[in-house]
Design an enzyme around this catalytic site. Structure first.
Site, short mmCIF file in Angstrom:
data_model
loop_
_atom_site.label_atom_id
_atom_site.label_comp_id
_atom_site.label_asym_id
_atom_site.label_seq_id
_atom_site.Cartn_x
_atom_site.Cartn_y
_atom_site.Cartn_z
CD GLN A 159 10.92 -0.07 31.87
OE1 GLN A 159 10.36 0.74 30.82
NE2 GLN A 159 10.45 0.64 33.18
CD GLU A 258 2.71 4.21 30.40
OE1 GLU A 258 2.14 4.49 31.36
OE2 GLU A 258 3.13 3.13 30.06
CD GLU A 267 1.92 2.02 38.69
OE1 GLU A 267 2.34 2.66 37.74
OE2 GLU A 267 2.38 0.64 38.65
#
EC number: 2.1.1.319
Length: 526
Positions: A159, A258, A267
């Protein structure tokens, strides 16, 4: 489709039902009626034989439905309505339908009835956990990939890597703050909230309430971060769960997320983003980002091509500790060229103006992401060898006040996405003005990524070109899940400038005397 009401019974006539917990596993000899109903505020699925008064019920809150085939399913649940009220054990039945239409209608009703466990207007405690027995996400994504994916994004260091991409984070902050009117007093859903930073931005912009939905363990960190900002925390609810599974007490005015991966679609989170749109966004609601574009252009990079080809030279050794490795050379060579290259490159390597493929997040369906087919057409601007196709993406935040683009283009400030290049094992030769055609075909797979099929062809050029025809063709197949992270900074390549003229350097006599003096001093020291 109309959502079934729990106060209204729904009945389905089944071809047969086989009780898996019975000593006799033979199917029922007569049709069985399956009924969805609500008894004493408990949602039930009851099976009743048409010629028998005996029946049994499943509590839908603990029931799972597994598909065996188009007409056959297994239904497993804890027993409800049993005389053994204190017992805790499971019961399973095999359900067989008469046709696929009835099968689909039953499954739709089953899914919708389970969803009604969360009522309109109910509230969540911060950190709410929601987990379904089996979701649409689980059906299309293999468990090992999902486990690795959520483990990766559940770690603070990853992150931090995204938060420290100041181009990314700064653009999101600007897009939200410049469009406060879209957030002020509105209900916002943060899809895949991660650390919760976008939820905090939305609250800073005056959102009425933000639902931060995060499936990984990062949800707990998001809760802590939000709690540490008390002026905003009272307007943010963290929900741990998948978008495909969770329920919300109200519709959203704005979705923020996002969801972009390498080549925009890697993904497969964009599918989750549009599922959130279909499930939770109010009509005429806003999506941040709103549209995305995949940009493509052929490139020439002899350094990269040689680097890729040389990797396989290891397998050309004929005496590696007495072992001949050459039988694996071809496979190794193919393996290296099946890896898309992720790095930042000099835009001067592009040999034709780029084109783009638009994806409108407000209109794209989930199924349209399963296969993306992009025809390619370029006009070469230089005479060179084309080594493959370079790709990057940008997204638009279509706010009511400001329209802001975010780009990962070569030459623009570098982001953690960099750019991606598909390298051909057989380059093609082109002349300036020659047409390059081809196809970029992306096929989604269960490891949360895509198989890339690329073909580039050089059409005939010069006299006779109007007769058409293909001069050269080269193809490659790559796995977007397994890239080569080169990630070097853009290399300095020689420009097409004429070499500098040699110049005579005039040395004055004073300079010569100074040089001689220095030499004499050095000799004296020796």
């Amino acid at each position: 489709m109309e959502i079934p009401s729990l106060n209204k019974q729904q009945e389905f006539t089944l071809a047969s039902v086989t009780d898996l917990t019975s000593s006799s596993s033979s199917p029922s000899s007569s049709p069985v009626v399956a009924t969805f109903s609500c008894v004493n505020e408990v949602k039930e699925l009851r099976f009743q034989g048409s010629e028998s008064s005996d029946g049994f019920s499943f509590d839908l809150s603990s029931t799972q439905l597994f598909k065996l085939g188009p007409l056959q399913f297994i239904c497993v649940s804890d027993i409800s309505g049993s005389a053994k009220e204190n017992s805790s054990f499971s019961r399973g039945v095999v359900i067989k339908f008469r046709d696929e239409k009835e099968s689909k209608e039953f499954c739709d009703s089953f899914e919708e009835c389970k969803k009604d466990s969360v009522k309109q207007g109910s509230s969540f405690l911060n950190g709410t956990v929601f987990s379904a027995n089996k979701s649409k996400f689980d059906d299309k994504i293999e468990a090992a990939s999902a486990k690795m994916y959520f483990h990766y994004y559940g770690q603070l260091l990853h992150q931090q890597n995204m938060l420290q991409d100041y181009v990314r984070t700064g653009t999101y902050h600007a897009a939200v703050m410049e469009n406060r009117s879209d957030f002020s007093g509105r209900v916002v859903v943060d899809v895949g909230a991660g650390s919760g930073i976008l939820s905090l931005f939305a609250a800073l912009a005056g959102a009425k309430h933000v639902y931060a939905v995060e499936a990984s363990e990062m949800a707990e960190y998001a809760r802590k971060l939000i709690a540490g900002n008390p002026l905003l925390a009272e307007r943010i609810t963290v929900i741990k769960g998948k978008i495909e599974d969770i329920e919300l007490p109200e519709k959203a005015d704005v979705l923020i997320s996002e969801p972009m991966g390498t080549l925009l679609v890697n993904e497969r989170m964009l599918e989750t983003y549009v599922i959130a749109r279909d499930r939770f966004l109010s009509p005429n609601g806003k999506m941040f980002p709103t549209v995305g574009r995949i940009h493509m252009a052929p490139f020439a990079d002899e350094f990269l091509f040689v680097e890729m080809a040389n990797k396989a030279l290891f397998w050309q050794q004929q005496n590696y500790y007495g072992v001949d490795l050459t039988p694996l050379y071809v496979s190794a060579h193919q393996g290296y060229f099946s890896q898309p290259v992720v790095d930042a490159f000099d835009p001067r390597l592009l040999v034709a103006p780029s084109m783009f493929h638009m994806i409108d997040f407000t209109k794209m369906t989930e199924e349209q992401f399963y296969e993306i087919d992009i025809p390619l057409k370029f006009t070469a601007s230089v005479c060179t060898r084309v080594h493959g196709l370079a790709c990057w993406f940008d997204v638009l935040f279509d706010g009511s006040t400001v329209q802001r683009w975010f780009t990962t283009a070569p030459g623009a400030p570098t982001t953690h996405w960099y750019q991606i290049r598909c390298v051909l094992s057989q380059p093609i030769h082109v002349m300036a003005g020659q047409e390059i055609t081809g196809r970029l075909h992306l096929v989604a797979h269960s490891a949360q990524s895509y198989t890339i099929n690329l073909t580039l062809s050089a059409k005939m050029w010069g006299p006779g070109a109007n007769q058409g025809g293909i001069l050269q063709t080269s193809s490659c197949k790559l796995d977007l899940k397994e890239p080569y992270y080169r990630m070097s900074q853009p290399q300095v390549y020689p420009t097409q400038e004429p070499p500098a003229q040699s110049q005579d350097i005039h040395i004055h006599s004073d300079d010569l005397e100074e040089v001689e003096l220095l030499q004499q001093t050095a000799n004296a020291q020796l």
